[in-house]
Design an enzyme around this catalytic site. Structure first.
Site, short mmCIF file in Angstrom:
data_model
loop_
_atom_site.label_atom_id
_atom_site.label_comp_id
_atom_site.label_asym_id
_atom_site.label_seq_id
_atom_site.Cartn_x
_atom_site.Cartn_y
_atom_site.Cartn_z
N GLY A 192 66.89 -24.75 45.03
CA GLY A 192 65.88 -25.15 44.06
C GLY A 192 65.56 -26.63 44.09
N GLU A 224 65.03 -20.43 37.92
CA GLU A 224 65.88 -19.25 38.07
C GLU A 224 65.21 -17.99 37.51
OE1 GLU A 224 69.47 -22.40 37.53
OE2 GLU A 224 68.97 -21.05 35.89
#
Length: 165
Positions: free
Chosen positions: A91, A156
């Site tokens: 990420g 997420e």
């Protein structure tokens, strides 16, 4: 304001934030990601922390679809080779463990795919396939227009929804 009103308002903000992210994901990225998965003999997946939990969920979904999917580190994960695909999550852009795993997979002849919020991060630059999810992560949760969702939660949750869709 009652606590339930606060939760409802925060939930509405979270959904609005998520909608902006999902609207920003490029169809070409998703198509490339799907094509890489469908074209692989076997797929191994890896991520750290909560991103890792989303990657495990994707591994389970792929397995349910009849794809040979494995989680890196599990004792039944076979070594990768030509025709296989390693999917990693990074990420914030890159991690040394992600770099190491990608290098090992490439040396074995496997292709690599990365799911990331940072399209110009190190992992994305090394990957054969990039699924860019432009969402807030721990790397950029300190200033600017912040999501009601803390740290990397927006990224997420977006991962989970995209994987399910």
């Amino acid at each position: 304001m009652a606590d339930t009103d606060k939760i409802k308002n925060m939930g509405a903000r979270a959904l609005a934030d998520l909608s902006v992210v999902l609207d920003s994901v490029q169809e070409a990225d998703i198509e490339g990601f799907i094509t890489a998965i469908v074209g692989a003999k076997r797929v191994a997946l890896h991520g750290l922390g909560r991103e890792g939990l989303q990657m495990r969920g994707l591994a389970m979904r792929l397995f349910h679809l009849g794809i040979g999917a494995h989680v890196v580190g599990d004792m039944t994960t076979p070594p990768l080779g030509v025709g296989d695909l390693l999917i990693v999550s990074a990420g914030p852009g890159d991690f040394t463990t992600i770099e190491a795993l990608m290098n090992i997979a490439k040396k074995a002849g496997a292709k690599t795919a990365v799911v990331t919020a940072q399209a110009s991060g190190g992992a994305a630059l090394r990957a054969d396939v990039v699924l860019h999810i432009p969402a807030q992560t721990m790397a950029n949760d300190q200033a600017g227009n912040l999501s009601v969702l803390p740290m990397g939660s927006l990224f997420e949750v977006a991962m989970m929804l995209i994987f399910e869709l």
